[in-house]
Design a protein around this motif. Sequence first.
Motif, PDB file in Angstrom:
ATOM      1  N   GLN A   3     -22.864 -44.867  17.629  1.00  0.00           N
ATOM      2  CA  GLN A   3     -23.109 -44.315  16.299  1.00  0.00           C
ATOM      3  C   GLN A   3     -24.081 -43.154  16.384  1.00  0.00           C
ATOM      4  O   GLN A   3     -25.048 -43.202  17.137  1.00  0.00           O
ATOM      5  CB  GLN A   3     -23.688 -45.388  15.396  1.00  0.00           C
ATOM      6  CG  GLN A   3     -22.644 -46.304  14.857  1.00  0.00           C
ATOM      7  CD  GLN A   3     -23.029 -46.762  13.463  1.00  0.00           C
ATOM      8  OE1 GLN A   3     -23.993 -46.308  12.888  1.00  0.00           O
ATOM      9  NE2 GLN A   3     -22.252 -47.665  12.918  1.00  0.00           N
ATOM     10  N   GLN A   6     -28.670 -41.346  11.771  1.00  0.00           N
ATOM     11  CA  GLN A   6     -28.736 -40.697  10.460  1.00  0.00           C
ATOM     12  C   GLN A   6     -29.864 -39.676  10.463  1.00  0.00           C
ATOM     13  O   GLN A   6     -30.990 -39.997  10.826  1.00  0.00           O
ATOM     14  CB  GLN A   6     -28.999 -41.734   9.363  1.00  0.00           C
ATOM     15  CG  GLN A   6     -29.164 -41.161   7.978  1.00  0.00           C
ATOM     16  CD  GLN A   6     -27.905 -40.487   7.470  1.00  0.00           C
ATOM     17  OE1 GLN A   6     -26.849 -41.078   7.451  1.00  0.00           O
ATOM     18  NE2 GLN A   6     -28.019 -39.245   7.056  1.00  0.00           N
ATOM     19  N   LYS A  55     -21.507 -41.312   1.825  1.00  0.00           N
ATOM     20  CA  LYS A  55     -20.685 -42.362   2.437  1.00  0.00           C
ATOM     21  C   LYS A  55     -19.256 -41.874   2.661  1.00  0.00           C
ATOM     22  O   LYS A  55     -18.682 -42.061   3.737  1.00  0.00           O
ATOM     23  CB  LYS A  55     -20.689 -43.604   1.549  1.00  0.00           C
ATOM     24  CG  LYS A  55     -19.890 -44.742   2.115  1.00  0.00           C
ATOM     25  CD  LYS A  55     -19.924 -45.958   1.209  1.00  0.00           C
ATOM     26  CE  LYS A  55     -19.099 -47.061   1.847  1.00  0.00           C
ATOM     27  NZ  LYS A  55     -18.624 -48.025   0.895  1.00  0.00           N
ATOM     28  N   ARG A  56     -18.687 -41.228   1.650  1.00  0.00           N
ATOM     29  CA  ARG A  56     -17.315 -40.721   1.760  1.00  0.00           C
ATOM     30  C   ARG A  56     -17.205 -39.655   2.845  1.00  0.00           C
ATOM     31  O   ARG A  56     -16.236 -39.621   3.603  1.00  0.00           O
ATOM     32  CB  ARG A  56     -16.845 -40.132   0.432  1.00  0.00           C
ATOM     33  CG  ARG A  56     -16.511 -41.137  -0.610  1.00  0.00           C
ATOM     34  CD  ARG A  56     -15.243 -41.905  -0.187  1.00  0.00           C
ATOM     35  NE  ARG A  56     -14.769 -42.730  -1.245  1.00  0.00           N
ATOM     36  CZ  ARG A  56     -13.734 -42.430  -2.023  1.00  0.00           C
ATOM     37  NH1 ARG A  56     -13.072 -41.319  -1.850  1.00  0.00           N
ATOM     38  NH2 ARG A  56     -13.367 -43.258  -2.966  1.00  0.00           N
ATOM     39  N   CYS A  57     -18.203 -38.775   2.914  1.00  0.00           N
ATOM     40  CA  CYS A  57     -18.190 -37.724   3.936  1.00  0.00           C
ATOM     41  C   CYS A  57     -18.281 -38.325   5.336  1.00  0.00           C
ATOM     42  O   CYS A  57     -17.575 -37.891   6.246  1.00  0.00           O
ATOM     43  CB  CYS A  57     -19.323 -36.729   3.699  1.00  0.00           C
ATOM     44  SG  CYS A  57     -19.035 -35.639   2.298  1.00  0.00           S
ATOM     45  N   LYS A  58     -19.149 -39.320   5.501  1.00  0.00           N
ATOM     46  CA  LYS A  58     -19.267 -39.982   6.815  1.00  0.00           C
ATOM     47  C   LYS A  58     -17.955 -40.661   7.192  1.00  0.00           C
ATOM     48  O   LYS A  58     -17.532 -40.592   8.351  1.00  0.00           O
ATOM     49  CB  LYS A  58     -20.398 -41.007   6.784  1.00  0.00           C
ATOM     50  CG  LYS A  58     -21.776 -40.391   6.787  1.00  0.00           C
ATOM     51  CD  LYS A  58     -22.798 -41.509   6.810  1.00  0.00           C
ATOM     52  CE  LYS A  58     -24.098 -41.068   6.230  1.00  0.00           C
ATOM     53  NZ  LYS A  58     -25.051 -42.168   6.118  1.00  0.00           N
ATOM     54  N   GLU A  59     -17.312 -41.311   6.216  1.00  0.00           N
ATOM     55  CA  GLU A  59     -16.026 -41.963   6.475  1.00  0.00           C
ATOM     56  C   GLU A  59     -14.966 -40.949   6.893  1.00  0.00           C
ATOM     57  O   GLU A  59     -14.068 -41.263   7.660  1.00  0.00           O
ATOM     58  CB  GLU A  59     -15.558 -42.725   5.236  1.00  0.00           C
ATOM     59  CG  GLU A  59     -16.385 -43.957   4.944  1.00  0.00           C
ATOM     60  CD  GLU A  59     -16.084 -44.597   3.595  1.00  0.00           C
ATOM     61  OE1 GLU A  59     -16.628 -45.688   3.339  1.00  0.00           O
ATOM     62  OE2 GLU A  59     -15.311 -44.020   2.782  1.00  0.00           O
ATOM     63  N   ALA A  60     -15.106 -39.709   6.403  1.00  0.00           N
ATOM     64  CA  ALA A  60     -14.169 -38.645   6.755  1.00  0.00           C
ATOM     65  C   ALA A  60     -14.550 -37.956   8.070  1.00  0.00           C
ATOM     66  O   ALA A  60     -13.865 -37.035   8.511  1.00  0.00           O
ATOM     67  CB  ALA A  60     -14.110 -37.610   5.624  1.00  0.00           C
ATOM     68  N   GLY A  61     -15.659 -38.401   8.686  1.00  0.00           N
ATOM     69  CA  GLY A  61     -16.049 -37.872   9.986  1.00  0.00           C
ATOM     70  C   GLY A  61     -17.068 -36.751   9.974  1.00  0.00           C
ATOM     71  O   GLY A  61     -17.356 -36.159  11.015  1.00  0.00           O
TER      72      GLY A  61
END
Length: 102
Positions: A3, A6, A55-61
């Motif tokens: 990972q 952050q 969160k959405r941006c991280k999920e999108a890479g």
Amino acid sequence: MSQTPQIEFFLGANSPSGFYSLYDQLLPPESAAAIYILKGGPGCGKSTLMRAVSKRCKEAGYEVEHILCSGDPASLDAVIIPALRAAIVDGTAPHAVVSQAH
């Protein structure tokens, strides 16, 4: 899978002279694709919205940088998505960010 840590930092601080701000260095407006400025009273959901977008941006890479509130580090003052050249910023005092017309 490893990972990525952050990235979190402060762009403002309370000092004996008052609030010291580096928010003008958040994302250079001339190179930004989008800077969204949120304004609203405490507790209206600005930080919650920024966390959801993060969160959405991280999920999108995408790598996401969190700007923490100096008065409450559990709260966000901004989220930066460097690859998109975009940021979402709390535009209420004391870290008021003013949009600039292009």
